[in-house]
Design a protein around this motif. Structure first.
Motif, PDB file in Angstrom:
ATOM      1  N   ASN A  57     -10.596   3.885  -7.951  1.00 21.38           N
ATOM      2  CA  ASN A  57     -12.010   3.496  -7.992  1.00 21.38           C
ATOM      3  C   ASN A  57     -12.220   2.004  -7.792  1.00 21.38           C
ATOM      4  O   ASN A  57     -13.103   1.586  -7.028  1.00 21.38           O
ATOM      5  CB  ASN A  57     -12.613   3.890  -9.333  1.00 21.38           C
ATOM      6  N   TYR A  58     -11.431   1.180  -8.482  1.00 23.79           N
ATOM      7  CA  TYR A  58     -11.762  -0.225  -8.601  1.00 23.79           C
ATOM      8  C   TYR A  58     -10.708  -1.212  -8.102  1.00 23.79           C
ATOM      9  O   TYR A  58     -11.023  -2.381  -7.880  1.00 23.79           O
ATOM     10  CB  TYR A  58     -12.051  -0.560 -10.075  1.00 23.79           C
ATOM     11  N   LYS A  59      -9.475  -0.778  -7.944  1.00 23.41           N
ATOM     12  CA  LYS A  59      -8.424  -1.763  -7.701  1.00 23.41           C
ATOM     13  C   LYS A  59      -7.750  -1.641  -6.335  1.00 23.41           C
ATOM     14  O   LYS A  59      -7.608  -2.626  -5.620  1.00 23.41           O
ATOM     15  CB  LYS A  59      -7.364  -1.684  -8.815  1.00 23.41           C
ATOM     16  N   THR A 111      -4.351   3.996   3.530  1.00 22.86           N
ATOM     17  CA  THR A 111      -3.390   3.432   4.481  1.00 22.86           C
ATOM     18  C   THR A 111      -1.953   3.583   4.024  1.00 22.86           C
ATOM     19  O   THR A 111      -1.028   3.501   4.837  1.00 22.86           O
ATOM     20  CB  THR A 111      -3.690   1.942   4.706  1.00 22.86           C
ATOM     21  N   GLY A 112      -1.747   3.816   2.718  1.00 22.70           N
ATOM     22  CA  GLY A 112      -0.381   3.916   2.216  1.00 22.70           C
ATOM     23  C   GLY A 112       0.237   5.292   2.335  1.00 22.70           C
ATOM     24  O   GLY A 112       1.395   5.502   1.946  1.00 22.70           O
ATOM     25  N   SER A 113      -0.499   6.247   2.875  1.00 25.33           N
ATOM     26  CA  SER A 113       0.000   7.632   2.899  1.00 25.33           C
ATOM     27  C   SER A 113       1.063   7.893   3.953  1.00 25.33           C
ATOM     28  O   SER A 113       1.614   8.991   4.031  1.00 25.33           O
ATOM     29  CB  SER A 113      -1.160   8.606   3.109  1.00 25.33           C
ATOM     30  N   ILE A 114       1.389   6.918   4.791  1.00 20.61           N
ATOM     31  CA  ILE A 114       2.460   6.985   5.781  1.00 20.61           C
ATOM     32  C   ILE A 114       2.112   7.918   6.932  1.00 20.61           C
ATOM     33  O   ILE A 114       2.131   7.541   8.078  1.00 20.61           O
ATOM     34  CB  ILE A 114       3.820   7.406   5.156  1.00 20.61           C
ATOM     35  N   GLU A 150       0.828  -1.205   0.000  1.00 26.29           N
ATOM     36  CA  GLU A 150       0.000   0.000   0.000  1.00 26.29           C
ATOM     37  C   GLU A 150       0.864   1.258   0.000  1.00 26.29           C
ATOM     38  O   GLU A 150       0.584   2.227  -0.718  1.00 26.29           O
ATOM     39  CB  GLU A 150      -0.938   0.006   1.209  1.00 26.29           C
ATOM     40  N   GLU A 151       1.921   1.263   0.817  1.00 30.44           N
ATOM     41  CA  GLU A 151       2.824   2.414   0.845  1.00 30.44           C
ATOM     42  C   GLU A 151       3.529   2.589  -0.501  1.00 30.44           C
ATOM     43  O   GLU A 151       3.738   3.720  -0.957  1.00 30.44           O
ATOM     44  CB  GLU A 151       3.859   2.257   1.955  1.00 30.44           C
ATOM     45  N   LYS A 152       3.883   1.492  -1.132  1.00 26.66           N
ATOM     46  CA  LYS A 152       4.565   1.571  -2.427  1.00 26.66           C
ATOM     47  C   LYS A 152       3.651   2.194  -3.480  1.00 26.66           C
ATOM     48  O   LYS A 152       4.073   3.063  -4.246  1.00 26.66           O
ATOM     49  CB  LYS A 152       5.011   0.178  -2.870  1.00 26.66           C
ATOM     50  N   VAL A 153       2.391   1.744  -3.519  1.00 29.21           N
ATOM     51  CA  VAL A 153       1.445   2.289  -4.498  1.00 29.21           C
ATOM     52  C   VAL A 153       1.225   3.771  -4.257  1.00 29.21           C
ATOM     53  O   VAL A 153       1.288   4.585  -5.194  1.00 29.21           O
ATOM     54  CB  VAL A 153       0.098   1.527  -4.416  1.00 29.21           C
ATOM     55  N   PHE A 154       0.974   4.140  -3.003  1.00 31.91           N
ATOM     56  CA  PHE A 154       0.723   5.549  -2.692  1.00 31.91           C
ATOM     57  C   PHE A 154       1.937   6.404  -3.036  1.00 31.91           C
ATOM     58  O   PHE A 154       1.801   7.463  -3.664  1.00 31.91           O
ATOM     59  CB  PHE A 154       0.388   5.714  -1.207  1.00 31.91           C
ATOM     60  N   THR A 155       3.122   5.958  -2.635  1.00 33.17           N
ATOM     61  CA  THR A 155       4.341   6.731  -2.883  1.00 33.17           C
ATOM     62  C   THR A 155       4.594   6.885  -4.372  1.00 33.17           C
ATOM     63  O   THR A 155       5.010   7.949  -4.840  1.00 33.17           O
ATOM     64  CB  THR A 155       5.545   6.050  -2.206  1.00 33.17           C
ATOM     65  N   THR A 156       4.333   5.836  -5.133  1.00 29.96           N
ATOM     66  CA  THR A 156       4.507   5.901  -6.587  1.00 29.96           C
ATOM     67  C   THR A 156       3.630   6.986  -7.197  1.00 29.96           C
ATOM     68  O   THR A 156       4.110   7.842  -7.956  1.00 29.96           O
ATOM     69  CB  THR A 156       4.172   4.544  -7.218  1.00 29.96           C
TER      70      THR A 156
END
Length: 319
Positions: free
Chosen positions: A249-251, A258-261, A16-22
């Motif tokens: 929206n969907y994935k 939760t990935g926003s640190i 989750e952190e990786k997706v948000f950071t990306t």
């Protein structure tokens, strides 16, 4: 806009952190590139009005539809900016599930309004994105004019519009602290977006071409993926923004919460979405103004502000 980060670039501890950071870094990279050419909204407006080619709009255009599309874009932008100013830290964190969605549709509506001003009415959503990409590629408005073509996994990839075409590789977790890193992140965003679009076409082809007896295909025939990729139109920032919209929206909606640190990173992500929206709306407004005259856009923005009952971001841009 300074990038606030409270943890090192690479040691993210969850998917989750990786997706948000990306996605935070991609949005920040786009803004670094935009602000490199146009440090402020006022300078962007002044520059665009000076450099854009002016042409007379053809008769018979649906001006009412153009204004309606702009109203939709401006309404969404107004909601985003108001929430940016008034939303609590916790509310901002959860609003990040919807901020890429709002940003995308505000930009899509404004872009559609520009196409209408050119007498272009694409038949569907995909055709609209491709038409916008093609038209923006003809306009010298970096970085919106950058496109990616080819087959990423075959290393047969090309970019048009980059300031530094011969770039190196970069991690999607790298913070865009300078122009070069930002441009490499832009290229990576377009490349991975294109790869995802090719995968989607492959999945669609497998569903439409089952094996004998109706059995589901697990793999594409040899060479089919490259064939599908060769027919894919160039990919632009607009396709990336749609990809971000679909992921929230969907994935992976959870990842954008939760990935926003921490709260500063959550707020930075939201503010980046607002800024990217405002800067891109201004681009399309100026392009419409190059067809109808700046007074047309100013009048439409003033009417919208009057309906709202107070100044709005669009009316302030065109006051």
């Amino acid at each position: 806009m300074p990038l606030i980060v409270t943890r090192a670039e690479y040691p993210v501890t969850s998917q989750e952190e990786k997706v948000f950071t990306t996605y935070r870094n991609y949005a920040a990279a786009f803004l670094v590139l935009i602000e490199h050419g146009y440090p402020t909204v006022g300078e962007q407006k002044e520059t665009l009005e000076r450099v854009l080619d002016r042409s007379t709009a053809q008769p018979g255009l649906d001006v009412g539809k153009i204004c309606q599309l702009l109203t939709g874009a401006w309404s969404t932008e107004l909601l985003m900016t108001q929430f940016q100013q008034e939303g609590s830290e916790v509310a901002i964190k959860y609003a990040n599930v919807w901020s890429p969605v709002q940003s995308y549709y505000a930009i899509y509506l404004a872009g559609t309004a520009w196409l209408e001003s050119l007498g272009i009415s694409p038949r569907d959503h995909r055709a609209t994105l491709n038409a916008l990409t093609n038209r923006l590629a003809e306009v010298t408005c970096y970085p919106w004019n950058v496109t990616c073509a080819g087959i990423p996994r075959a290393s047969d990839i090309s970019f048009v519009g980059l300031a530094h075409p011969n770039f190196g590789s970069v991690s999607n977790l790298a913070i865009p602290r300078d122009f070069e890193t930002a441009e490499m992140l832009l290229a990576k965003a377009l490349k991975t977006t294109r790869d995802g679009l090719i995968d989607e076409r492959g999945e669609r082809w497998k569903k439409e071409h089952p094996l004998r007896g109706g059995r589901k295909r697990t793999n594409l025939p040899s060479g089919k993926r490259d064939e599908l990729a060769s027919r894919l139109k160039p990919t632009s920032i607009l396709h990336f923004l749609q990809r971000a919209r679909l992921r929230t929206n969907y994935k992976e909606a959870d990842a954008f919460v939760t990935g926003s640190i921490d709260m500063p990173n959550a707020r930075h992500f939201y503010e980046a979405q607002v800024s990217l929206t405002t800067r891109t709306l201004l681009l399309f407004e100026a392009l419409i103004g190059s067809r109808f005259g700046a007074a047309f856009v100013q009048s439409a923005a003033t009417r919208f502000s009057s309906d709202v009952g107070s100044s709005t971001p669009s009316s302030e841009r065109w006051s």
